[in-house]
Design a protein around this motif. Structure first.
Motif, PDB file in Angstrom:
ATOM      1  N   TYR A   1       7.815   7.861 -15.210  1.00  0.00           N
ATOM      2  CA  TYR A   1       6.892   6.821 -14.757  1.00  0.00           C
ATOM      3  C   TYR A   1       6.914   5.640 -15.722  1.00  0.00           C
ATOM      4  O   TYR A   1       7.422   5.730 -16.837  1.00  0.00           O
ATOM      5  CB  TYR A   1       5.473   7.378 -14.599  1.00  0.00           C
ATOM      6  CG  TYR A   1       4.892   7.993 -15.848  1.00  0.00           C
ATOM      7  CD1 TYR A   1       4.143   7.229 -16.743  1.00  0.00           C
ATOM      8  CD2 TYR A   1       5.092   9.345 -16.151  1.00  0.00           C
ATOM      9  CE1 TYR A   1       3.606   7.787 -17.893  1.00  0.00           C
ATOM     10  CE2 TYR A   1       4.558   9.914 -17.295  1.00  0.00           C
ATOM     11  CZ  TYR A   1       3.823   9.130 -18.166  1.00  0.00           C
ATOM     12  OH  TYR A   1       3.297   9.683 -19.306  1.00  0.00           O
ATOM     13  N   LYS A   2       6.337   4.512 -15.270  1.00  0.00           N
ATOM     14  CA  LYS A   2       6.453   3.289 -16.072  1.00  0.00           C
ATOM     15  C   LYS A   2       5.164   2.911 -16.801  1.00  0.00           C
ATOM     16  O   LYS A   2       5.161   2.700 -17.987  1.00  0.00           O
ATOM     17  CB  LYS A   2       6.917   2.146 -15.176  1.00  0.00           C
ATOM     18  CG  LYS A   2       8.397   2.294 -14.838  1.00  0.00           C
ATOM     19  CD  LYS A   2       8.827   1.378 -13.745  1.00  0.00           C
ATOM     20  CE  LYS A   2       8.939  -0.052 -14.224  1.00  0.00           C
ATOM     21  NZ  LYS A   2       9.534  -0.923 -13.196  1.00  0.00           N
ATOM     22  N   GLU A   3       4.075   2.817 -16.068  1.00  0.00           N
ATOM     23  CA  GLU A   3       2.840   2.336 -16.705  1.00  0.00           C
ATOM     24  C   GLU A   3       1.674   3.248 -16.369  1.00  0.00           C
ATOM     25  O   GLU A   3       0.776   2.873 -15.627  1.00  0.00           O
ATOM     26  CB  GLU A   3       2.557   0.897 -16.258  1.00  0.00           C
ATOM     27  CG  GLU A   3       3.556  -0.093 -16.822  1.00  0.00           C
ATOM     28  CD  GLU A   3       3.565  -1.402 -16.061  1.00  0.00           C
ATOM     29  OE1 GLU A   3       2.619  -1.635 -15.298  1.00  0.00           O
ATOM     30  OE2 GLU A   3       4.534  -2.171 -16.245  1.00  0.00           O
TER      31      GLU A   3
ATOM     32  N   PHE B   1      -1.664   5.671 -10.586  1.00  0.00           N
ATOM     33  CA  PHE B   1      -1.222   5.469  -9.204  1.00  0.00           C
ATOM     34  C   PHE B   1      -1.194   6.767  -8.393  1.00  0.00           C
ATOM     35  O   PHE B   1      -1.219   6.740  -7.170  1.00  0.00           O
ATOM     36  CB  PHE B   1       0.164   4.801  -9.186  1.00  0.00           C
ATOM     37  CG  PHE B   1       1.285   5.726  -9.557  1.00  0.00           C
ATOM     38  CD1 PHE B   1       1.984   6.419  -8.583  1.00  0.00           C
ATOM     39  CD2 PHE B   1       1.643   5.920 -10.889  1.00  0.00           C
ATOM     40  CE1 PHE B   1       3.013   7.283  -8.921  1.00  0.00           C
ATOM     41  CE2 PHE B   1       2.669   6.778 -11.239  1.00  0.00           C
ATOM     42  CZ  PHE B   1       3.351   7.460 -10.253  1.00  0.00           C
TER      43      PHE B   1
ATOM     44  N   GLY C   1       1.122   4.004  -4.267  1.00  0.00           N
ATOM     45  CA  GLY C   1       2.198   3.886  -5.249  1.00  0.00           C
ATOM     46  C   GLY C   1       3.552   3.923  -4.578  1.00  0.00           C
ATOM     47  O   GLY C   1       3.673   4.272  -3.396  1.00  0.00           O
TER      48      GLY C   1
ATOM     49  N   HIS D   1       1.660   7.487  -0.463  1.00  0.00           N
ATOM     50  CA  HIS D   1       2.685   6.775  -1.228  1.00  0.00           C
ATOM     51  C   HIS D   1       3.851   6.306  -0.360  1.00  0.00           C
ATOM     52  O   HIS D   1       4.074   6.810   0.736  1.00  0.00           O
ATOM     53  CB  HIS D   1       3.219   7.670  -2.355  1.00  0.00           C
ATOM     54  CG  HIS D   1       2.294   7.757  -3.531  1.00  0.00           C
ATOM     55  ND1 HIS D   1       2.557   8.531  -4.631  1.00  0.00           N
ATOM     56  CD2 HIS D   1       1.103   7.156  -3.789  1.00  0.00           C
ATOM     57  CE1 HIS D   1       1.567   8.411  -5.512  1.00  0.00           C
ATOM     58  NE2 HIS D   1       0.679   7.585  -5.008  1.00  0.00           N
TER      59      HIS D   1
ATOM     60  N   ASN E   1       9.752  -2.804  -9.457  1.00  0.00           N
ATOM     61  CA  ASN E   1       8.280  -2.770  -9.509  1.00  0.00           C
ATOM     62  C   ASN E   1       7.759  -1.411  -9.029  1.00  0.00           C
ATOM     63  O   ASN E   1       6.618  -1.284  -8.613  1.00  0.00           O
ATOM     64  CB  ASN E   1       7.691  -3.912  -8.656  1.00  0.00           C
ATOM     65  CG  ASN E   1       8.189  -3.839  -7.216  1.00  0.00           C
ATOM     66  OD1 ASN E   1       8.944  -2.941  -6.859  1.00  0.00           O
ATOM     67  ND2 ASN E   1       7.781  -4.799  -6.396  1.00  0.00           N
ATOM     68  N   TRP E   2       8.622  -0.390  -9.043  1.00  0.00           N
ATOM     69  CA  TRP E   2       8.207   0.962  -8.645  1.00  0.00           C
ATOM     70  C   TRP E   2       7.318   1.575  -9.727  1.00  0.00           C
ATOM     71  O   TRP E   2       7.392   1.205 -10.894  1.00  0.00           O
ATOM     72  CB  TRP E   2       9.430   1.868  -8.444  1.00  0.00           C
ATOM     73  CG  TRP E   2      10.469   1.330  -7.526  1.00  0.00           C
ATOM     74  CD1 TRP E   2      10.280   0.548  -6.418  1.00  0.00           C
ATOM     75  CD2 TRP E   2      11.893   1.511  -7.643  1.00  0.00           C
ATOM     76  NE1 TRP E   2      11.483   0.228  -5.836  1.00  0.00           N
ATOM     77  CE2 TRP E   2      12.505   0.816  -6.565  1.00  0.00           C
ATOM     78  CE3 TRP E   2      12.711   2.196  -8.538  1.00  0.00           C
ATOM     79  CZ2 TRP E   2      13.877   0.791  -6.361  1.00  0.00           C
ATOM     80  CZ3 TRP E   2      14.081   2.176  -8.342  1.00  0.00           C
ATOM     81  CH2 TRP E   2      14.654   1.479  -7.264  1.00  0.00           C
ATOM     82  N   ASN E   3       6.520   2.559  -9.333  1.00  0.00           N
ATOM     83  CA  ASN E   3       5.684   3.268 -10.307  1.00  0.00           C
ATOM     84  C   ASN E   3       6.461   4.339 -11.058  1.00  0.00           C
ATOM     85  O   ASN E   3       6.123   4.683 -12.197  1.00  0.00           O
ATOM     86  CB  ASN E   3       4.495   3.935  -9.604  1.00  0.00           C
ATOM     87  CG  ASN E   3       3.599   2.899  -8.953  1.00  0.00           C
ATOM     88  OD1 ASN E   3       3.663   2.686  -7.751  1.00  0.00           O
ATOM     89  ND2 ASN E   3       2.764   2.241  -9.744  1.00  0.00           N
TER      90      ASN E   3
END
Length: 308
Positions: free
Chosen positions: A108-110, A114, A119, A139, A159-161
């Motif tokens: 995951y990124k951030e 989500f 998401g 999702h 910009n994916w989660n």
């Protein structure tokens, strides 16, 4: 035998080469001379279509199959989950190496907030997509293709989660980011985390030598999972998961198999614990149970959807 150089065929991705070098080291330890022969497969070249749309069974193995049949290489090393359940005529499974991590992980990124909201998750696998949507129907799932490094880069640039990966691939290449969680609820692909070596059936010396690398427990567990897949007639593309493991204390095999609709709304699961002596038909019997429990209709619907 020791004087003949064994030509090891592999795809030319970083992970495939890692696998080939692992086999090479084990053969060198047996006193064999080896040489690695890397080739590009169609699965590595055609990256703009989802795998199931390519409609070829064994998209990652076909090029090496041809090289084996033409005696350009002596053995081929594959991620076992990429190998069709029916091997081509004259090609035989020689050794299954001891299995690595079987789990799927989410990179995951951030953060993970989500998961409880909306998401977007990336994966090129129908199995992962279906299981993700079953658990997180709110999702959006997008397609993600390419080798491990390419997929990590695409995730980074998007910009994916997050994106779903096999833990084994990232661990083997030392690429597992800190921002990951193990998806212990996701049933892996049949034979996930296992490497298999195949050879030409006529090459008896090679078959005898390389078979010394076989890990019997992994061979049995992957056989059960692939038998389950073959009985459901899933090929490599239907949303099918299977995992078998050996419990030494109780001397039993524990098996979980699952078939889902592509949208994740339908899920048919089977769990079994049997004496190790009953392993030979376990994959077949559990697949029959799923087929009798609505799986026949579900498989027909999946095939129809994939043909569109």
């Amino acid at each position: 035998m020791k004087q003949k150089t064994i030509r090891i065929g592999t795809r030319d991705s970083e992970l495939a080469l890692w696998q080939a070098k692992t086999v090479e080291k084990q053969l060198n330890d047996l006193g064999c001379k080896t040489e690695i022969v890397a080739v590009k497969s169609q699965g590595d070249i055609i990256l703009d279509k989802p795998l199931y749309e390519l409609g070829i069974t064994g998209i990652f193995t076909k090029t090496l199959d041809i090289a084996l049949l033409q005696h350009e290489i002596d053995i081929a090393v594959h991620s076992m989950k990429d190998v069709p359940t029916a091997l081509p005529h004259h090609i035989v499974q020689v050794a299954v190496l001891e299995r690595a991590n079987t789990k799927d992980i989410l990179v995951y990124k951030e953060g993970l907030d989500f998961l409880n909201n909306e998401g977007t998750i990336a994966t090129g696998s129908l199995r992962r997509q279906a299981q993700w949507l079953h658990k997180y129907p709110q999702h959006n799932v997008v397609d993600l293709r390419g080798n491990v490094n390419t997929r990590l880069q695409k995730l980074n640039d998007s910009n994916w989660n997050g994106a779903v990966f096999a833990a084994a691939g990232l661990e083997r290449l030392n690429l597992k980011p800190q921002t990951n969680i193990e998806l212990d609820w996701m049933i892996p692909a049949p034979a996930q985390g296992a490497m298999v070596v195949v050879a030409h059936v006529d090459n008896i010396e090679i078959v005898d030598t390389v078979s010394q690398l076989n890990h019997i427990e992994t061979e049995i567990c992957t056989h059960i999972e692939r038998q389950f897949l073959r009985t459901l007639e899933g090929g490599c593309t239907a949303p099918i998961g299977a995992i078998a493991s050996y419990n030494e204390q109780e001397d039993v095999i524990i098996f979980t198999g699952v078939l889902l609709s592509i949208d994740g709304k339908q899920k048919i699961e089977v769990e079994k614990k049997v004496a190790v002596s009953e392993w030979k038909k376990l994959g077949f019997n559990t697949a029959q149970e799923i087929l009798n429990n609505g799986g026949t209709e579900l498989m027909a619907n999946i095939k129809k959807q994939l043909k569109k």
